[in-house]
Scaffold this motif. Structure first.
Motif, PDB file in Angstrom:
ATOM      1  N   ASN A  57      44.840  43.820 -14.741  1.00  0.00           N
ATOM      2  CA  ASN A  57      44.654  45.269 -14.629  1.00  0.00           C
ATOM      3  C   ASN A  57      44.298  45.657 -13.206  1.00  0.00           C
ATOM      4  OD1 ASN A  57      44.543  47.872 -15.484  1.00  0.00           O
ATOM      5  ND2 ASN A  57      42.622  47.701 -16.591  1.00  0.00           N
ATOM      6  N   ASN A  58      45.258  46.229 -12.487  1.00  0.00           N
ATOM      7  CA  ASN A  58      45.033  46.683 -11.113  1.00  0.00           C
ATOM      8  C   ASN A  58      45.272  48.186 -11.033  1.00  0.00           C
ATOM      9  OD1 ASN A  58      44.511  44.094 -10.124  1.00  0.00           O
ATOM     10  ND2 ASN A  58      46.695  43.682  -9.878  1.00  0.00           N
ATOM     11  N   LEU A  59      44.353  48.880 -10.397  1.00  0.00           N
ATOM     12  CA  LEU A  59      44.503  50.316 -10.196  1.00  0.00           C
ATOM     13  C   LEU A  59      45.137  50.580  -8.842  1.00  0.00           C
ATOM     14  CD1 LEU A  59      41.210  52.038 -11.444  1.00  0.00           C
ATOM     15  CD2 LEU A  59      43.474  52.167 -12.452  1.00  0.00           C
ATOM     16  N   SER A  60      46.161  51.400  -8.808  1.00  0.00           N
ATOM     17  CA  SER A  60      46.775  51.823  -7.549  1.00  0.00           C
ATOM     18  C   SER A  60      46.245  53.213  -7.221  1.00  0.00           C
ATOM     19  CB  SER A  60      48.297  51.839  -7.662  1.00  0.00           C
ATOM     20  OG  SER A  60      48.790  50.530  -7.880  1.00  0.00           O
ATOM     21  N   LEU A  61      45.584  53.326  -6.078  1.00  0.00           N
ATOM     22  CA  LEU A  61      44.897  54.557  -5.712  1.00  0.00           C
ATOM     23  C   LEU A  61      45.216  54.930  -4.274  1.00  0.00           C
ATOM     24  CD1 LEU A  61      41.462  53.364  -7.088  1.00  0.00           C
ATOM     25  CD2 LEU A  61      42.931  55.007  -8.252  1.00  0.00           C
ATOM     26  N   SER A  62      44.952  56.181  -3.953  1.00  0.00           N
ATOM     27  CA  SER A  62      45.076  56.654  -2.575  1.00  0.00           C
ATOM     28  C   SER A  62      43.677  56.860  -2.000  1.00  0.00           C
ATOM     29  CB  SER A  62      45.864  57.967  -2.517  1.00  0.00           C
ATOM     30  OG  SER A  62      47.197  57.770  -2.932  1.00  0.00           O
ATOM     31  N   GLY A  63      43.501  56.406  -0.783  1.00  0.00           N
ATOM     32  CA  GLY A  63      42.206  56.565  -0.130  1.00  0.00           C
ATOM     33  C   GLY A  63      42.381  57.015   1.304  1.00  0.00           C
ATOM     34  N   SER A  64      41.269  57.271   1.964  1.00  0.00           N
ATOM     35  CA  SER A  64      41.301  57.678   3.365  1.00  0.00           C
ATOM     36  C   SER A  64      40.449  56.718   4.185  1.00  0.00           C
ATOM     37  CB  SER A  64      40.788  59.111   3.536  1.00  0.00           C
ATOM     38  OG  SER A  64      39.463  59.222   3.055  1.00  0.00           O
ATOM     39  N   ILE A  65      40.930  56.417   5.375  1.00  0.00           N
ATOM     40  CA  ILE A  65      40.231  55.502   6.275  1.00  0.00           C
ATOM     41  C   ILE A  65      39.376  56.322   7.241  1.00  0.00           C
ATOM     42  CG2 ILE A  65      40.535  53.763   8.070  1.00  0.00           C
ATOM     43  CD1 ILE A  65      43.067  52.873   6.688  1.00  0.00           C
ATOM     44  N   GLU A  66      38.114  55.941   7.345  1.00  0.00           N
ATOM     45  CA  GLU A  66      37.169  56.632   8.217  1.00  0.00           C
ATOM     46  C   GLU A  66      36.510  55.623   9.140  1.00  0.00           C
ATOM     47  OE1 GLU A  66      34.415  58.487   5.593  1.00  0.00           O
ATOM     48  OE2 GLU A  66      35.987  59.306   4.303  1.00  0.00           O
ATOM     49  N   ALA A  67      36.052  56.106  10.290  1.00  0.00           N
ATOM     50  CA  ALA A  67      35.332  55.238  11.214  1.00  0.00           C
ATOM     51  C   ALA A  67      33.985  54.850  10.614  1.00  0.00           C
ATOM     52  CB  ALA A  67      35.121  55.956  12.543  1.00  0.00           C
ATOM     53  N   ASN A  68      33.524  53.668  10.982  1.00  0.00           N
ATOM     54  CA  ASN A  68      32.215  53.228  10.500  1.00  0.00           C
ATOM     55  C   ASN A  68      31.133  54.194  10.977  1.00  0.00           C
ATOM     56  OD1 ASN A  68      30.315  51.510   9.274  1.00  0.00           O
ATOM     57  ND2 ASN A  68      29.935  50.481  11.217  1.00  0.00           N
ATOM     58  N   GLU A  69      31.216  54.598  12.242  1.00  0.00           N
ATOM     59  CA  GLU A  69      30.327  55.630  12.784  1.00  0.00           C
ATOM     60  C   GLU A  69      31.158  56.527  13.688  1.00  0.00           C
ATOM     61  OE1 GLU A  69      27.387  55.966  11.751  1.00  0.00           O
ATOM     62  OE2 GLU A  69      26.883  54.007  10.921  1.00  0.00           O
ATOM     63  N   GLN A  70      30.908  57.826  13.633  1.00  0.00           N
ATOM     64  CA  GLN A  70      31.643  58.763  14.484  1.00  0.00           C
ATOM     65  C   GLN A  70      30.764  59.967  14.776  1.00  0.00           C
ATOM     66  OE1 GLN A  70      35.585  59.673  13.145  1.00  0.00           O
ATOM     67  NE2 GLN A  70      35.869  61.398  14.527  1.00  0.00           N
ATOM     68  N   VAL A  71      30.729  60.392  16.038  1.00  0.00           N
ATOM     69  CA  VAL A  71      29.869  61.508  16.411  1.00  0.00           C
ATOM     70  C   VAL A  71      30.526  62.303  17.534  1.00  0.00           C
ATOM     71  CG1 VAL A  71      28.561  60.239  18.178  1.00  0.00           C
ATOM     72  CG2 VAL A  71      27.459  62.123  16.972  1.00  0.00           C
ATOM     73  N   GLU A  72      30.249  63.594  17.549  1.00  0.00           N
ATOM     74  CA  GLU A  72      30.694  64.457  18.643  1.00  0.00           C
ATOM     75  C   GLU A  72      29.609  64.475  19.718  1.00  0.00           C
ATOM     76  OE1 GLU A  72      31.421  68.250  16.869  1.00  0.00           O
ATOM     77  OE2 GLU A  72      33.426  67.691  16.154  1.00  0.00           O
ATOM     78  N   ILE A  73      29.992  64.140  20.923  1.00  0.00           N
ATOM     79  CA  ILE A  73      29.040  64.117  22.032  1.00  0.00           C
ATOM     80  C   ILE A  73      28.912  65.525  22.605  1.00  0.00           C
ATOM     81  CG2 ILE A  73      28.504  63.161  24.300  1.00  0.00           C
ATOM     82  CD1 ILE A  73      28.357  61.141  22.030  1.00  0.00           C
ATOM     83  N   ARG A  74      27.694  66.051  22.566  1.00  0.00           N
ATOM     84  CA  ARG A  74      27.392  67.383  23.114  1.00  0.00           C
ATOM     85  C   ARG A  74      26.084  67.308  23.897  1.00  0.00           C
ATOM     86  NH1 ARG A  74      30.391  71.427  20.271  1.00  0.00           N
ATOM     87  NH2 ARG A  74      31.423  70.582  18.409  1.00  0.00           N
ATOM     88  N   SER A  75      25.856  68.316  24.711  1.00  0.00           N
ATOM     89  CA  SER A  75      24.592  68.420  25.442  1.00  0.00           C
ATOM     90  C   SER A  75      23.628  69.299  24.649  1.00  0.00           C
ATOM     91  CB  SER A  75      24.823  69.027  26.823  1.00  0.00           C
ATOM     92  OG  SER A  75      23.589  69.263  27.473  1.00  0.00           O
ATOM     93  N   GLU A  76      22.354  68.888  24.614  1.00  0.00           N
ATOM     94  CA  GLU A  76      21.346  69.691  23.912  1.00  0.00           C
ATOM     95  C   GLU A  76      20.791  70.806  24.788  1.00  0.00           C
ATOM     96  OE1 GLU A  76      18.555  67.740  21.119  1.00  0.00           O
ATOM     97  OE2 GLU A  76      19.253  65.887  22.064  1.00  0.00           O
TER      98      GLU A  76
END
Length: 352
Positions: A57-76
């Motif tokens: 029994n194998n399920l075929s699914l759709s998924g999305s790949i995301e970065a392990n960590e991701q951030v927008e660099i901005r100045s405070e």
């Protein structure tokens, strides 16, 4: 006149004889081409004999790949960009200085506050000595002490603002394209660049609620991406604690290594999730299933006639589908011409 009537009579007799002949011929065709009930023509169809087998029994699914960590660099803080200390598209280390905002005004403010802080400290020291000699009241000493704490707080605030003018990488990763240059007046609203850690990637997907109890932590799965035949592996490390009411699905997240950098965040993944193997399962060709309003149905051959049966199905593969109920071992399942079949139609099955 008698001749005219005679002609009419002969014409009527001839027309009646023609109708009787056509009826007789049609009846012969019906008797030779229809079943005993006289309702449906005999159809030649393909079929298989249903057998019990072990189903992985194998399920075929759709998924999305995301970065392990991701951030927008901005100045405070707002100010003029004094220097940029990274190359676009390069790898940066955690804590590395990315860019610096001019802090001349803040340092001038800090010097001013430090002078006030020194004076407030001296006033507090003197007031404490006078209080010990009972030359001033407790209230007057409290005012001097509060002034000292206020100037110390102002000094700490300015030091914190100065620290924010040096923007550093919160984690190691690859930095993207920058949108500023030295001399740019920057504000917190301006996106400088994206920082992504893609050494590992997260694959997020959802499974139907009926399989929720079969998902285990640290289970392995396989996935592929578009335009690549290569199969990748990932390990489940997080499962949502509840079913999403809107979709009746359970969200699951796995993590995969990406040391070679072949996978990119934001792409789709075709996930193959292995579940428990099912013994004595009934698996039928996908083309035998007919979708209907109330579910799904199949046709089996019984005593030379097509019999309609409602079935409950589960996992589907490229060529077959798992049937949970409705069929039993030994049934002769019709696999061709099912869209044109009707119940009780005469059939001749060629078993594969």
């Amino acid at each position: 006149m008698k001749i005219k009537y005679l002609a009419y009579i002969l014409l009527i007799i001839g027309f009646g004889a023609f109708i009787a002949y056509r009826i007789s011929e049609n009846k012969k065709k019906d008797d030779s081409g229809k079943d005993k009930g006289g309702k449906n023509k005999m159809m030649t169809v393909s079929g298989v004999v249903v057998k019990l087998q072990t189903f992985d029994n194998n399920l075929s699914l759709s998924g999305s790949i995301e970065a392990n960590e991701q951030v927008e660099i901005r100045s405070e803080v707002s100010g003029i960009v004094e220097s940029i200390n990274f190359q676009e598209g390069s790898l940066v280390s955690k804590g590395q200085l990315l860019f610096k905002v001019n802090d001349v005004e803040l340092r001038a403010q800090l010097g001013q506050v430090k002078t006030k802080e020194g004076l407030a400290a001296e006033n507090e020291r003197r007031a404490k000595l006078l209080l010990q000699k009972e030359a001033i009241s407790q209230e007057e000493y409290d005012i001097a002490q509060a002034e000292l704490k206020s100037t110390q707080a102002q000094s700490q605030l300015i030091r914190a603002q100065i620290a924010k003018t040096a923007v550093r990488a919160p984690f190691s990763g690859k930095i993207g394209l920058r949108s500023i240059s030295p001399g740019t007046y920057i504000t917190p609203a301006i996106l400088v660049a994206n920082l992504v850690n893609s050494g590992k990637l997260k694959i997020t997907f959802s499974i139907p609620e009926k399989y929720a109890t079969e998902i285990k932590m640290n289970s392995d799965l396989n996935f592929t991406v578009a335009n690549s035949p290569e199969k990748y592996t990932a390990k489940i490390y997080a499962i949502e604690p509840g079913i999403q009411a809107a979709t009746r699905t359970l969200q699951v997240r796995a993590i995969a290594a990406n040391s070679d950098g072949k996978l990119f965040p934001g792409t789709f993944a075709n996930v193959e999730l292995p579940l428990s193997s099912i013994k004595d399962a009934i698996v039928v060709p996908s083309e035998a299933i007919v979708p209907v309003q109330n579910g799904k149905k199949v046709f089996i051959s019984e005593q030379g006639k097509a019999k309609e049966i409602m079935v409950e199905t589960a996992t589907r593969t490229d060529a077959s589908i798992l049937v949970l109920s409705g069929l039993k071992a030994g049934d002769t399942l019709i696999t061709s011409g099912v869209m044109a079949l009707k119940a009780d139609a005469g059939v001749k099955v060629k078993v594969k």
